[in-house]
Design a protein around this motif. Structure first.
Motif, PDB file in Angstrom:
ATOM      1  N   PRO A   9      43.062  38.094  46.784  1.00  0.00           N
ATOM      2  CA  PRO A   9      42.538  37.180  47.652  1.00  0.00           C
ATOM      3  C   PRO A   9      41.247  37.047  48.638  1.00  0.00           C
ATOM      4  CG  PRO A   9      44.363  39.354  48.586  1.00  0.00           C
ATOM      5  CD  PRO A   9      43.677  39.344  47.484  1.00  0.00           C
ATOM      6  N   ALA A  10      40.483  37.580  48.365  1.00  0.00           N
ATOM      7  CA  ALA A  10      39.290  37.856  49.112  1.00  0.00           C
ATOM      8  C   ALA A  10      38.770  37.092  48.162  1.00  0.00           C
ATOM      9  CB  ALA A  10      38.736  38.845  49.717  1.00  0.00           C
ATOM     10  N   ARG A  11      39.003  37.050  46.991  1.00  0.00           N
ATOM     11  CA  ARG A  11      37.979  35.815  46.170  1.00  0.00           C
ATOM     12  C   ARG A  11      38.437  35.050  45.623  1.00  0.00           C
ATOM     13  NH1 ARG A  11      34.334  39.278  42.472  1.00  0.00           N
ATOM     14  NH2 ARG A  11      32.992  37.409  42.374  1.00  0.00           N
ATOM     15  N   HIS A  12      40.136  34.690  45.800  1.00  0.00           N
ATOM     16  CA  HIS A  12      40.871  33.790  45.558  1.00  0.00           C
ATOM     17  C   HIS A  12      40.971  33.626  44.054  1.00  0.00           C
ATOM     18  CE1 HIS A  12      39.850  32.429  50.189  1.00  0.00           C
ATOM     19  NE2 HIS A  12      38.986  31.924  49.536  1.00  0.00           N
ATOM     20  N   ARG A  13      41.163  34.362  43.548  1.00  0.00           N
ATOM     21  CA  ARG A  13      41.472  34.376  42.115  1.00  0.00           C
ATOM     22  C   ARG A  13      42.490  35.564  41.930  1.00  0.00           C
ATOM     23  NH1 ARG A  13      35.340  35.946  40.170  1.00  0.00           N
ATOM     24  NH2 ARG A  13      36.101  38.320  39.927  1.00  0.00           N
ATOM     25  N   PHE A  14      43.135  35.618  40.365  1.00  0.00           N
ATOM     26  CA  PHE A  14      43.319  37.068  39.828  1.00  0.00           C
ATOM     27  C   PHE A  14      43.292  37.955  38.872  1.00  0.00           C
ATOM     28  CE2 PHE A  14      47.399  33.980  41.362  1.00  0.00           C
ATOM     29  CZ  PHE A  14      48.497  35.000  41.885  1.00  0.00           C
ATOM     30  N   GLU A  15      43.332  38.441  39.013  1.00  0.00           N
ATOM     31  CA  GLU A  15      41.904  39.018  37.751  1.00  0.00           C
ATOM     32  C   GLU A  15      42.681  40.221  37.452  1.00  0.00           C
ATOM     33  OE1 GLU A  15      38.194  39.299  41.899  1.00  0.00           O
ATOM     34  OE2 GLU A  15      39.647  40.798  40.144  1.00  0.00           O
ATOM     35  N   ALA A  16      41.695  40.693  35.858  1.00  0.00           N
ATOM     36  CA  ALA A  16      42.983  41.452  35.265  1.00  0.00           C
ATOM     37  C   ALA A  16      40.869  42.124  34.469  1.00  0.00           C
ATOM     38  CB  ALA A  16      43.372  41.196  33.902  1.00  0.00           C
ATOM     39  N   THR A  17      40.415  43.273  34.239  1.00  0.00           N
ATOM     40  CA  THR A  17      40.057  43.946  34.202  1.00  0.00           C
ATOM     41  C   THR A  17      39.940  44.505  32.345  1.00  0.00           C
ATOM     42  OG1 THR A  17      39.424  44.804  35.788  1.00  0.00           O
ATOM     43  CG2 THR A  17      37.891  46.059  33.818  1.00  0.00           C
ATOM     44  N   VAL A  18      39.369  44.056  31.251  1.00  0.00           N
ATOM     45  CA  VAL A  18      39.732  44.341  29.769  1.00  0.00           C
ATOM     46  C   VAL A  18      38.216  45.146  29.602  1.00  0.00           C
ATOM     47  CG1 VAL A  18      40.037  43.711  28.028  1.00  0.00           C
ATOM     48  CG2 VAL A  18      41.428  43.002  29.590  1.00  0.00           C
ATOM     49  N   GLU A  19      38.384  45.893  29.009  1.00  0.00           N
ATOM     50  CA  GLU A  19      36.791  46.916  28.887  1.00  0.00           C
ATOM     51  C   GLU A  19      35.723  46.629  29.266  1.00  0.00           C
ATOM     52  OE1 GLU A  19      36.334  45.027  24.439  1.00  0.00           O
ATOM     53  OE2 GLU A  19      38.089  46.023  24.143  1.00  0.00           O
ATOM     54  N   GLY A  20      35.756  47.098  30.911  1.00  0.00           N
ATOM     55  CA  GLY A  20      34.753  46.539  31.943  1.00  0.00           C
ATOM     56  C   GLY A  20      34.365  45.475  32.139  1.00  0.00           C
ATOM     57  N   LYS A  21      34.805  44.496  31.536  1.00  0.00           N
ATOM     58  CA  LYS A  21      35.146  42.389  31.537  1.00  0.00           C
ATOM     59  C   LYS A  21      35.992  42.193  32.607  1.00  0.00           C
ATOM     60  CE  LYS A  21      31.180  42.697  28.264  1.00  0.00           C
ATOM     61  NZ  LYS A  21      30.020  42.695  29.092  1.00  0.00           N
ATOM     62  N   THR A  22      35.771  40.954  33.595  1.00  0.00           N
ATOM     63  CA  THR A  22      36.741  40.769  33.859  1.00  0.00           C
ATOM     64  C   THR A  22      37.126  39.926  33.751  1.00  0.00           C
ATOM     65  OG1 THR A  22      35.570  41.864  36.126  1.00  0.00           O
ATOM     66  CG2 THR A  22      37.133  40.161  37.088  1.00  0.00           C
ATOM     67  N   ALA A  23      38.066  38.999  33.490  1.00  0.00           N
ATOM     68  CA  ALA A  23      38.979  38.061  33.176  1.00  0.00           C
ATOM     69  C   ALA A  23      39.316  37.582  34.450  1.00  0.00           C
ATOM     70  CB  ALA A  23      40.055  37.569  31.822  1.00  0.00           C
ATOM     71  N   PHE A  24      39.791  36.159  35.284  1.00  0.00           N
ATOM     72  CA  PHE A  24      40.267  35.045  35.822  1.00  0.00           C
ATOM     73  C   PHE A  24      40.953  34.266  35.887  1.00  0.00           C
ATOM     74  CE2 PHE A  24      35.327  34.468  36.271  1.00  0.00           C
ATOM     75  CZ  PHE A  24      36.178  32.977  36.899  1.00  0.00           C
ATOM     76  N   VAL A  25      41.585  34.135  37.507  1.00  0.00           N
ATOM     77  CA  VAL A  25      42.429  32.779  37.332  1.00  0.00           C
ATOM     78  C   VAL A  25      41.971  31.966  38.380  1.00  0.00           C
ATOM     79  CG1 VAL A  25      44.793  31.433  37.558  1.00  0.00           C
ATOM     80  CG2 VAL A  25      44.232  33.059  35.582  1.00  0.00           C
ATOM     81  N   ASP A  26      40.932  31.120  38.583  1.00  0.00           N
ATOM     82  CA  ASP A  26      40.752  31.018  40.555  1.00  0.00           C
ATOM     83  C   ASP A  26      42.073  30.026  41.090  1.00  0.00           C
ATOM     84  OD1 ASP A  26      38.562  30.677  41.963  1.00  0.00           O
ATOM     85  OD2 ASP A  26      37.829  29.058  41.276  1.00  0.00           O
ATOM     86  N   TYR A  27      42.059  30.235  41.894  1.00  0.00           N
ATOM     87  CA  TYR A  27      42.999  29.227  42.992  1.00  0.00           C
ATOM     88  C   TYR A  27      42.616  29.110  44.877  1.00  0.00           C
ATOM     89  CZ  TYR A  27      43.909  33.968  45.229  1.00  0.00           C
ATOM     90  OH  TYR A  27      44.738  34.637  46.055  1.00  0.00           O
ATOM     91  N   ARG A  28      43.322  27.860  44.650  1.00  0.00           N
ATOM     92  CA  ARG A  28      43.739  27.884  46.391  1.00  0.00           C
ATOM     93  C   ARG A  28      44.735  28.104  46.590  1.00  0.00           C
ATOM     94  NH1 ARG A  28      38.903  29.192  45.267  1.00  0.00           N
ATOM     95  NH2 ARG A  28      37.325  27.942  45.304  1.00  0.00           N
ATOM     96  N   ARG A  29      45.373  28.739  48.087  1.00  0.00           N
ATOM     97  CA  ARG A  29      46.259  28.225  48.523  1.00  0.00           C
ATOM     98  C   ARG A  29      46.537  27.801  49.876  1.00  0.00           C
ATOM     99  NH1 ARG A  29      50.154  33.648  47.194  1.00  0.00           N
ATOM    100  NH2 ARG A  29      49.180  34.449  45.277  1.00  0.00           N
ATOM    101  N   LYS A  30      47.525  26.919  49.601  1.00  0.00           N
ATOM    102  CA  LYS A  30      47.730  26.386  51.406  1.00  0.00           C
ATOM    103  C   LYS A  30      49.202  26.985  51.318  1.00  0.00           C
ATOM    104  CE  LYS A  30      45.255  22.050  51.341  1.00  0.00           C
ATOM    105  NZ  LYS A  30      45.345  20.818  51.131  1.00  0.00           N
ATOM    106  N   PRO A  31      50.367  27.472  52.879  1.00  0.00           N
ATOM    107  CA  PRO A  31      51.682  27.372  53.718  1.00  0.00           C
ATOM    108  C   PRO A  31      52.106  26.862  52.217  1.00  0.00           C
ATOM    109  CG  PRO A  31      50.267  27.185  55.048  1.00  0.00           C
ATOM    110  CD  PRO A  31      49.402  26.783  53.842  1.00  0.00           C
ATOM    111  N   GLY A  32      52.713  27.795  51.123  1.00  0.00           N
ATOM    112  CA  GLY A  32      53.245  27.268  49.885  1.00  0.00           C
ATOM    113  C   GLY A  32      53.352  26.429  49.049  1.00  0.00           C
TER     114      GLY A  32
END
Length: 99
Positions: A9-32
């Motif tokens: 949440p601090a970076r506004h993204r979902f992350e996965a680390t593979v072989e020391g590299k980070t893939a991500f899905v960036d998002y913005r949230r509002k209530p609901g």
């Protein structure tokens, strides 16, 4: 490919680390509501199903949290077209023709 996708949440993204590299899905949230902005996989990891696996897990998390989805990300939009089981998550006020 099964990944360990975590919300950062601090970076506004979902992350996965593979072989020391980070893939991500960036998002913005509002209530609901969650607006998915961008999906990125490092070049070295492309072609291994990482974006697809991450997207599936992100959509499952969105469903679990009962959030409405606004898919701005072109990859997310493409994934949703191929996986109609997630169509019910899309925010009905989101007009796909205005992207």
């Amino acid at each position: 490919m099964e990944l360990n996708v975590k919300d950062n949440p601090a970076r506004h993204r979902f992350e996965a680390t593979v072989e020391g590299k980070t893939a991500f899905v960036d998002y913005r949230r509002k209530p609901g509501v969650i607006k998915v902005m961008h999906t990125e996989v490092p070049k070295e990891l492309e072609g291994r199903g990482i974006a697809s696996s991450m997207t599936r897990q992100v959509l499952q998390q969105i469903a679990a949290e009962r959030l409405e989805l606004i898919p701005i990300c072109p990859y997310m939009q493409s994934y949703l077209k191929k996986h109609p089981e997630y169509q019910s998550l899309i925010n009905i006020r989101f007009d796909k023709s205005k992207q």
